[in-house]
Design a protein around this motif. Structure first.
Motif, PDB file in Angstrom:
ATOM      1  N   PRO A 254       0.806  -1.223   0.000  1.00  0.00           N
ATOM      2  CA  PRO A 254       0.000   0.000   0.000  1.00  0.00           C
ATOM      3  C   PRO A 254       0.840   1.274   0.000  1.00  0.00           C
ATOM      4  O   PRO A 254       0.483   2.250  -0.680  1.00  0.00           O
ATOM      5  CB  PRO A 254      -0.828  -0.124   1.280  1.00  0.00           C
ATOM      6  CG  PRO A 254      -0.921  -1.580   1.537  1.00  0.00           C
ATOM      7  CD  PRO A 254       0.399  -2.143   1.076  1.00  0.00           C
ATOM      8  N   MET A 255       1.927   1.285   0.724  1.00  0.00           N
ATOM      9  CA  MET A 255       2.783   2.474   0.805  1.00  0.00           C
ATOM     10  C   MET A 255       3.362   2.821  -0.555  1.00  0.00           C
ATOM     11  O   MET A 255       3.452   3.989  -0.936  1.00  0.00           O
ATOM     12  CB  MET A 255       3.910   2.223   1.812  1.00  0.00           C
ATOM     13  CG  MET A 255       4.865   3.400   2.007  1.00  0.00           C
ATOM     14  SD  MET A 255       6.163   2.978   3.182  1.00  0.00           S
ATOM     15  CE  MET A 255       7.098   1.758   2.260  1.00  0.00           C
ATOM     16  N   GLN A 256       3.737   1.811  -1.326  1.00  0.00           N
ATOM     17  CA  GLN A 256       4.282   2.037  -2.662  1.00  0.00           C
ATOM     18  C   GLN A 256       3.185   2.288  -3.685  1.00  0.00           C
ATOM     19  O   GLN A 256       3.386   3.032  -4.654  1.00  0.00           O
ATOM     20  CB  GLN A 256       5.092   0.812  -3.099  1.00  0.00           C
ATOM     21  CG  GLN A 256       6.474   0.732  -2.502  1.00  0.00           C
ATOM     22  CD  GLN A 256       7.415   1.755  -3.122  1.00  0.00           C
ATOM     23  OE1 GLN A 256       7.361   2.020  -4.308  1.00  0.00           O
ATOM     24  NE2 GLN A 256       8.284   2.344  -2.308  1.00  0.00           N
TER      25      GLN A 256
ATOM     26  N   GLU B 265       8.686   2.106  -9.470  1.00  0.00           N
ATOM     27  CA  GLU B 265       8.750   2.087  -8.006  1.00  0.00           C
ATOM     28  C   GLU B 265       8.863   3.529  -7.519  1.00  0.00           C
ATOM     29  O   GLU B 265       9.771   4.261  -7.927  1.00  0.00           O
ATOM     30  CB  GLU B 265       9.940   1.265  -7.511  1.00  0.00           C
ATOM     31  CG  GLU B 265      10.016   1.174  -6.002  1.00  0.00           C
ATOM     32  CD  GLU B 265      11.151   0.270  -5.534  1.00  0.00           C
ATOM     33  OE1 GLU B 265      11.464   0.294  -4.336  1.00  0.00           O
ATOM     34  OE2 GLU B 265      11.723  -0.448  -6.379  1.00  0.00           O
ATOM     35  N   VAL B 266       7.937   3.928  -6.679  1.00  0.00           N
ATOM     36  CA  VAL B 266       7.892   5.307  -6.214  1.00  0.00           C
ATOM     37  C   VAL B 266       8.840   5.488  -5.038  1.00  0.00           C
ATOM     38  O   VAL B 266       8.878   4.669  -4.121  1.00  0.00           O
ATOM     39  CB  VAL B 266       6.465   5.701  -5.800  1.00  0.00           C
ATOM     40  CG1 VAL B 266       6.400   7.182  -5.431  1.00  0.00           C
ATOM     41  CG2 VAL B 266       5.476   5.394  -6.923  1.00  0.00           C
ATOM     42  N   HIS B 267       9.626   6.572  -5.096  1.00  0.00           N
ATOM     43  CA  HIS B 267      10.487   6.937  -3.964  1.00  0.00           C
ATOM     44  C   HIS B 267       9.613   7.655  -2.943  1.00  0.00           C
ATOM     45  O   HIS B 267       9.078   8.725  -3.224  1.00  0.00           O
ATOM     46  CB  HIS B 267      11.615   7.845  -4.442  1.00  0.00           C
ATOM     47  CG  HIS B 267      12.586   8.227  -3.368  1.00  0.00           C
ATOM     48  ND1 HIS B 267      13.694   7.472  -3.054  1.00  0.00           N
ATOM     49  CD2 HIS B 267      12.597   9.283  -2.518  1.00  0.00           C
ATOM     50  CE1 HIS B 267      14.351   8.050  -2.070  1.00  0.00           C
ATOM     51  NE2 HIS B 267      13.700   9.151  -1.731  1.00  0.00           N
ATOM     52  N   VAL B 268       9.439   7.069  -1.758  1.00  0.00           N
ATOM     53  CA  VAL B 268       8.496   7.620  -0.785  1.00  0.00           C
ATOM     54  C   VAL B 268       9.190   7.977   0.530  1.00  0.00           C
ATOM     55  O   VAL B 268      10.200   7.382   0.914  1.00  0.00           O
ATOM     56  CB  VAL B 268       7.332   6.653  -0.499  1.00  0.00           C
ATOM     57  CG1 VAL B 268       6.557   6.355  -1.757  1.00  0.00           C
ATOM     58  CG2 VAL B 268       7.828   5.352   0.137  1.00  0.00           C
ATOM     59  N   GLU B 269       8.620   8.991   1.186  1.00  0.00           N
ATOM     60  CA  GLU B 269       8.924   9.318   2.574  1.00  0.00           C
ATOM     61  C   GLU B 269       7.630   9.139   3.352  1.00  0.00           C
ATOM     62  O   GLU B 269       6.576   9.627   2.936  1.00  0.00           O
ATOM     63  CB  GLU B 269       9.402  10.761   2.711  1.00  0.00           C
ATOM     64  CG  GLU B 269      10.685  11.083   1.975  1.00  0.00           C
ATOM     65  CD  GLU B 269      11.103  12.538   2.163  1.00  0.00           C
ATOM     66  OE1 GLU B 269      10.504  13.230   3.027  1.00  0.00           O
ATOM     67  OE2 GLU B 269      12.013  12.982   1.451  1.00  0.00           O
ATOM     68  N   THR B 270       7.673   8.443   4.482  1.00  0.00           N
ATOM     69  CA  THR B 270       6.451   8.143   5.212  1.00  0.00           C
ATOM     70  C   THR B 270       6.315   9.006   6.459  1.00  0.00           C
ATOM     71  O   THR B 270       7.306   9.374   7.095  1.00  0.00           O
ATOM     72  CB  THR B 270       6.393   6.658   5.615  1.00  0.00           C
ATOM     73  OG1 THR B 270       7.520   6.334   6.434  1.00  0.00           O
ATOM     74  CG2 THR B 270       6.390   5.772   4.373  1.00  0.00           C
ATOM     75  N   TYR B 271       5.045   9.306   6.768  1.00  0.00           N
ATOM     76  CA  TYR B 271       4.699  10.124   7.923  1.00  0.00           C
ATOM     77  C   TYR B 271       3.457   9.534   8.590  1.00  0.00           C
ATOM     78  O   TYR B 271       2.627   8.904   7.930  1.00  0.00           O
ATOM     79  CB  TYR B 271       4.395  11.575   7.501  1.00  0.00           C
ATOM     80  CG  TYR B 271       5.553  12.295   6.870  1.00  0.00           C
ATOM     81  CD1 TYR B 271       6.343  13.168   7.609  1.00  0.00           C
ATOM     82  CD2 TYR B 271       5.868  12.108   5.521  1.00  0.00           C
ATOM     83  CE1 TYR B 271       7.416  13.843   7.029  1.00  0.00           C
ATOM     84  CE2 TYR B 271       6.935  12.770   4.937  1.00  0.00           C
ATOM     85  CZ  TYR B 271       7.700  13.634   5.693  1.00  0.00           C
ATOM     86  OH  TYR B 271       8.753  14.287   5.114  1.00  0.00           O
ATOM     87  N   THR B 272       3.332   9.765   9.890  1.00  0.00           N
ATOM     88  CA  THR B 272       2.099   9.394  10.576  1.00  0.00           C
ATOM     89  C   THR B 272       1.026  10.439  10.280  1.00  0.00           C
ATOM     90  O   THR B 272       1.309  11.511   9.739  1.00  0.00           O
ATOM     91  CB  THR B 272       2.313   9.308  12.090  1.00  0.00           C
ATOM     92  OG1 THR B 272       2.599  10.629  12.597  1.00  0.00           O
ATOM     93  CG2 THR B 272       3.473   8.368  12.436  1.00  0.00           C
ATOM     94  N   LEU B 273      -0.197  10.139  10.689  1.00  0.00           N
ATOM     95  CA  LEU B 273      -1.280  11.101  10.492  1.00  0.00           C
ATOM     96  C   LEU B 273      -0.996  12.399  11.252  1.00  0.00           C
ATOM     97  O   LEU B 273      -1.239  13.499  10.729  1.00  0.00           O
ATOM     98  CB  LEU B 273      -2.601  10.487  10.964  1.00  0.00           C
ATOM     99  CG  LEU B 273      -3.892  11.084  10.416  1.00  0.00           C
ATOM    100  CD1 LEU B 273      -3.954  10.946   8.905  1.00  0.00           C
ATOM    101  CD2 LEU B 273      -5.097  10.392  11.056  1.00  0.00           C
TER     102      LEU B 273
END
Length: 346
Positions: A145-147, A313-321
């Protein structure tokens, strides 16, 4: 539940508590697993009050994936617990464009007051969201899901733009990608996966150009007043057969026109407020200038298939809500390299 809302004109988004939604007849309730952060949201939040076409507060997030939590009366063909991606440009479902699956070009959406999630309807940047119709859900099919979540816009939008120009993206041709952020760095990968063209990427920082090279750009050029001349040099004076501007600001659309070859496609995807004059003699002969919007439902399925094949493939940075306002701040200041993703239940 928690949600990220744009509540006051000109103010930053806020994390608030709102009632849990319940699906009505024909609707689907999703437990959101990931939501994307997009420049379009920042554009909406910069509009003056008299230009905002929907009421506030608005739950943000037009890129969303989740698991089905509940089905409204009459919904069939889906199962609770199924992982799905949300197709964002909702339409009426009955006009000729919607019948073709091109709800991004729905002929009646404005008339009927139909708006995308996060851009008028409550969006995905919350623990739960309502999807108005099961046709707006596409199975994830095992994708992370993140990607996957950025593919619903940052993948679908450049895919739609590129697909329109495939007849000109032949071996030996050149494609220029202006802006290598959320959409642009995906566009580079799509061009490499779908064509055999030379890809030249333009951006304003070396960090972003490094990402462009990492994902497949053959050449990178700083986006400044010398960029068009450099592209001409790299193409032997011919220019690019396809130019994709994912910024759309006045300087970048000027560069886009200046890099176009004879009989080129110039596609302005970004919403930076720029405009490119079109008229005899203002651009090379045969140049077509287009402003596409998002993509069709079938194209979203195709983008997800490309991801399953390992072609993008997406380069992602993740964050909480709770960190979503920070993600928007970093995006506004150009500090996100790739795509920011919010994990509401992570």
């Amino acid at each position: 539940m928690k949600a990220v809302q744009y509540r006051t004109v000109g103010a930053a988004p806020e994390v608030v508590t709102v009632p849990d939604p319940e699906p009505g007849p024909g609707q689907v309730l999703l437990k959101v697993t990931a939501a994307g952060v997009c420049h379009s949201d920042i554009a909406v939040m910069s509009w003056p009050a008299d230009q905002i076409p929907f009421p506030l507060p608005l739950t943000l997030g037009h890129e969303g994936v989740g698991t089905i939590a509940a089905l409204g009366d009459g919904v069939t063909g889906l199962s609770v617990g199924e992982s799905v991606a949300v197709y964002g440009p909702w339409g009426c479902g009955t006009c000729v464009k919607c019948a073709e699956g091109k709800e991004n070009y729905c002929l009646r959406a404005k008339e009927l007051g139909i708006t995308p999630p996060g851009l008028g309807s409550p969006g995905a940047m919350a623990e739960y969201m309502i999807v108005d119709d099961p046709r707006h859900l596409v199975p994830l099919g095992g994708l992370d899901p993140m990607q996957a979540v950025p593919l619903t816009d940052a993948g679908l939008t450049p895919y739609h733009a590129i697909k329109r120009s495939l007849p000109k993206l032949v071996p030996g041709a050149t494609a220029v990608v202006i802006g290598t952020g959320g959409l642009g760095h995906v566009a580079i990968q799509l061009l490499r996966a779908m064509t055999a063209v030379q890809v030249i990427a333009l951006d304003v920082t070396e960090e972003k150009l490094a990402l462009a090279r990492t994902v497949g750009a053959h050449e990178t050029v700083l986006s400044d007043e010398h960029a068009a001349a450099k592209v001409r040099e790299l193409t032997g004076g011919v220019g690019a057969q396809v130019v994709l501007d994912f910024v759309g600001a006045p300087p970048t659309v000027t560069t886009a026109g200046a890099t176009a070859a004879i009989d080129a496609d110039v596609t302005i995807v970004g919403i930076g407020g720029g405009a490119l004059p079109v008229g005899f003699g203002s651009l090379p002969y045969g140049t077509t200038v287009t402003t596409p919007y998002w993509g069709s439902r079938s194209e979203l399925a195709e983008v997800l298939d490309l991801a399953r094949a390992g072609s993008v493939e997406v380069h992602v940075e993740t964050y909480t809500l709770d960190e979503a306002p920070l993600a928007y701040e970093r995006l506004h200041h150009g500090k996100i390299n790739g795509r920011a993703v919010i994990l509401p239940n992570g």
